[in-house]
Write a protein that holds these residues in place. Structure first.
Motif, PDB file in Angstrom:
ATOM      1  N   GLY A 235       6.600 -14.604  -4.137  1.00  8.55           N
ATOM      2  CA  GLY A 235       7.745 -15.497  -3.940  1.00  8.55           C
ATOM      3  C   GLY A 235       8.884 -15.284  -4.916  1.00  8.55           C
ATOM      4  O   GLY A 235       9.833 -16.060  -4.940  1.00  8.55           O
ATOM      5  N   ASN A 299       8.321 -23.466  -4.122  1.00 11.76           N
ATOM      6  CA  ASN A 299       9.255 -24.345  -3.404  1.00 11.76           C
ATOM      7  C   ASN A 299       8.532 -25.618  -3.007  1.00 11.76           C
ATOM      8  O   ASN A 299       7.317 -25.676  -3.028  1.00 11.76           O
ATOM      9  CB  ASN A 299       9.805 -23.613  -2.185  1.00 11.76           C
ATOM     10  N   ARG A 324      12.407 -27.446   3.054  1.00 10.33           N
ATOM     11  CA  ARG A 324      11.819 -27.133   1.757  1.00 10.33           C
ATOM     12  C   ARG A 324      12.960 -26.820   0.792  1.00 10.33           C
ATOM     13  O   ARG A 324      14.118 -26.658   1.219  1.00 10.33           O
ATOM     14  CB  ARG A 324      10.856 -25.946   1.875  1.00 10.33           C
ATOM     15  N   LEU A 326      13.868 -24.495  -3.027  1.00 13.49           N
ATOM     16  CA  LEU A 326      13.437 -23.577  -4.088  1.00 13.49           C
ATOM     17  C   LEU A 326      13.619 -24.291  -5.430  1.00 13.49           C
ATOM     18  O   LEU A 326      14.672 -24.883  -5.670  1.00 13.49           O
ATOM     19  CB  LEU A 326      14.312 -22.316  -4.069  1.00 13.49           C
ATOM     20  N   ASP A 397      16.569 -16.890   2.509  1.00 12.99           N
ATOM     21  CA  ASP A 397      15.156 -17.276   2.579  1.00 12.99           C
ATOM     22  C   ASP A 397      14.864 -18.030   3.875  1.00 12.99           C
ATOM     23  O   ASP A 397      15.702 -18.784   4.364  1.00 12.99           O
ATOM     24  CB  ASP A 397      14.821 -18.200   1.395  1.00 12.99           C
ATOM     25  N   TYR A 407      15.635 -23.677   3.577  1.00 11.43           N
ATOM     26  CA  TYR A 407      15.391 -23.840   2.137  1.00 11.43           C
ATOM     27  C   TYR A 407      16.663 -24.307   1.455  1.00 11.43           C
ATOM     28  O   TYR A 407      17.664 -23.580   1.424  1.00 11.43           O
ATOM     29  CB  TYR A 407      14.967 -22.516   1.492  1.00 11.43           C
TER      30      TYR A 407
END
Ligand code: NAG
Length: 575
Positions: A235, A299, A324, A326, A397, A407
């Motif tokens: 990641g 995340n 989500r 980060l 992402d 994200y």
């Protein structure tokens, strides 16, 4: 009311009698609260007080002499302030760096330890427009207010480091100084450059007067596919892979990596450096000057938490969303817990990136992107301005996933990591946003960007970005407890947490939130009245010696705030 208070006092006296130490925690009946001891604006190079002159960026505090050193990048100044009386700070010395000759100061740190010359270090941005080599200069610390700024090595004061040495830390024994060279991409006269991100380790000799040695650690080993693929799988983010002006020109991972902020492990054996844009932390073995690991910061899901993702929702509207974000930590600090286990606290600010001079940016408003999303509710929220449509999300992402995963940037909170297992053992969920909604709704997710506006007019402006955007942290001790102070840079809030005793894993518990300054006038007028508070907080220092204090430097208000801590009922106006 009075009767009730007396009964509490009586009970606490009994506890003291029967239970000894345990009752001491109970006697105060309060939480840890910051009290404004003083507020000082710093003048610019012309001795004038001008809003947003950015006279205060990073600071270092010398407990032994009560001097605070503050650098401003844009003003290229060093201010030295005596906090011998925290309620009455006195500026004792000002130095204007020569921008053409010295560059601009980025960070200041100091160190005192047995057997080592007391040292002040200042890093400077590179002036050379191709190599971008930055440097640092070591100075003698002030011992009295009649001292002047003198380099340790007057004949050859400069120590060359890497590009854009944004941050540094000394080991507690002053034997090493670790400098993170961010190497941000930039365009100079139409040409795109992405200097390598590196870490310089300066090692001081035990022989007095000897020249320190410098080892610069690069990330080139991760340019090899065999090293790169595993970290990307974990990641770690490699968000710029080609020159935006010339796509045939590959940007290597070692160039894309952006070392940001340094923390030194309590044993002095390792440096942990946030790679904010890459959503990672690098661990460096200081004995062997090697990168031992890159850890992905991961995340978080907002499905069972709440956030305010819009500035077109009539103020505050926090809701759960199937997106989500980060973590992308900025500042980090160490503390130990239990059997001396080292823990890290990360401020999960988030960092969308654009590069001035080229069209590249790694973010866009959610409504402007084409989504392959199954969930009908999420699909419609992503196009609705009052919901997720205006939220800035990554355009890099989540698009390899089917269906796509939106994200956002930043954890909108802070995390605790056990550095032995490198596991995130705690994180703050949606607490910062909820406590600011509760206690400072008129500046909730606020900004400080348009100085002709009032703070209340800029309320909610950062909801579409990273919300409360925590970017600074300091850890200290007060009344036998470990206290964390987390700074929410743009909205000027300081969140106070303590670690709960008798818990295996360190568990932060919310104590109070402080916001200095008023909201009844424009930022410029508040500045003129000395009522601007801590606007664009850039650094926090915690001094646990003597009277514990928290020192906050802020760029837009160009200010130094000194807080003392008290244990009391908070908020005072509660029923
Ligand atoms: C987010 O986290 C999940 C689970 O932890 C992981 O599978 C996914 O790859 C992560 N996404 C990114 C963009 O790193």
């Amino acid at each position: 009311m009075a009767y009730f208070a007396m009964r509490l006092l009586h009970i606490s006296t009994m506890h003291v009698r029967f239970m000894g130490m345990v009752a001491l925690v109970g006697v105060a009946y309060g939480v840890v609260v910051l009290k404004e001891a003083s507020y000082l604006r710093l003048p610019n190079r012309n001795g004038q007080y001008v809003v947003n002159s950015r006279t205060a960026r990073e600071s270092a505090y010398d407990d032994a002499r009560s001097y605070l050193y503050v650098v401003g990048r844009d003003t290229a100044m060093l201010h030295i302030i005596s906090l011998a009386d925290p309620a009455n700070p006195q500026e004792v010395y000002t130095h204007n760096f020569d921008v053409a000759a010295d560059g601009r100061p980025l960070d200041v740190e100091l160190c005192r330890a047995a057997g080592v010359t007391p040292t002040l270090a200042v890093t400077f941005d590179g002036q050379d427009s191709v190599a971008f080599e930055g440097h640092l200069v070591l100075y003698n610390l002030f011992e009295s207010s009649s001292d002047t700024l003198t380099p340790l090595n007057p004949t050859d004061p400069r120590i060359t480091v890497g590009a854009h040495p944004d941050n540094m830390k000394f080991t507690s024994d002053c034997r090493r100084l670790v400098v993170s060279n961010e190497g941000e991409p930039r365009v100079v006269e139409g040409t795109f450059y992405d200097p390598e991100g590196t870490v310089s380790v300066v090692t001081f000799s035990t022989t007095p007067g000897a020249i320190p040695t410098v080892t610069t650690i690069d990330f080139r080993k991760f340019d090899e596919q065999s090293e790169l693929v595993p970290i990307l799988d974990k990641g770690v983010r490699y968000w710029l892979r080609r020159d935006p002006n010339d796509p045939s020109n590959i940007i290597q991972f070692s160039q894309n990596v952006e070392p940001e902020y340094v923390a030194i492990s309590p044993s002095n054996g390792f440096a942990y450096i946030t790679l904010q844009e890459n959503n990672a932390i690098a661990r460096i073995d200081l004995e062997n000057s090697v990168i031992t690991s890159l850890y992905a910061m991961g995340n978080k899901s907002w499905e069972f938490l709440t956030l305010d993702a819009s500035d077109r929702d009539n103020g505050i509207a926090m809701a759960s969303r199937k997106i989500r974000s980060l973590y992308q930590p900025d500042k980090v600090a160490f503390f130990t817990w239990g059997a001396d286990i080292p823990y890290l606290v990360t401020t999960d600010e988030g960092r969308p990136t654009n590069i001035p001079g080229v069209t590249f940016q790694d973010y866009a408003r959610a409504a402007s992107l084409n989504w392959n999303i199954d969930d009908a509710t999420l699909g419609s929220e992503l196009t609705n301005s009052a919901e997720l449509g205006r939220l800035y999300v990554s355009n890099v992402d989540g698009f390899d996933d089917t269906p796509n995963v939106p994200y956002a940037f930043g954890g909108r909170g802070f995390s605790i990591w056990n550095t032995q297992s490198m596991e995130r053992t705690w994180e703050s969920g949606d607490e910062l946003e909820r406590y600011s909604r509760q206690h400072f709704p008129t500046t909730f997710n606020g900004n400080c960007a348009t100085f002709s506006q009032t703070p209340a007019q800029e309320m909610d402006a950062r909801s579409t970005w990273m919300g409360p955007e925590p970017n600074s942290v300091a850890v200290g001790n007060f009344n036998g407890r470990t206290v964390l102070v987390i700074g929410s840079g743009r909205n000027g809030m300081l969140f106070v947490y303590t670690l709960q005793p008798n818990v295996n894993n360190p568990t932060p518990e919310f104590q109070s939130v402080h916001r200095a300054g008023e909201i009844d006038a424009t930022w410029e007028n508040l500045y003129a009245r000395e009522d601007m508070g801590d606007a664009i907080i850039s650094d926090i220092k915690f001094s646990s010696s003597g009277t514990p204090k928290v020192i906050v430097t802020s760029e837009a208000s160009g200010s130094v705030s000194v807080y003392t801590l008290v244990d009391e009922t908070w908020p005072a106006t509660e029923l």
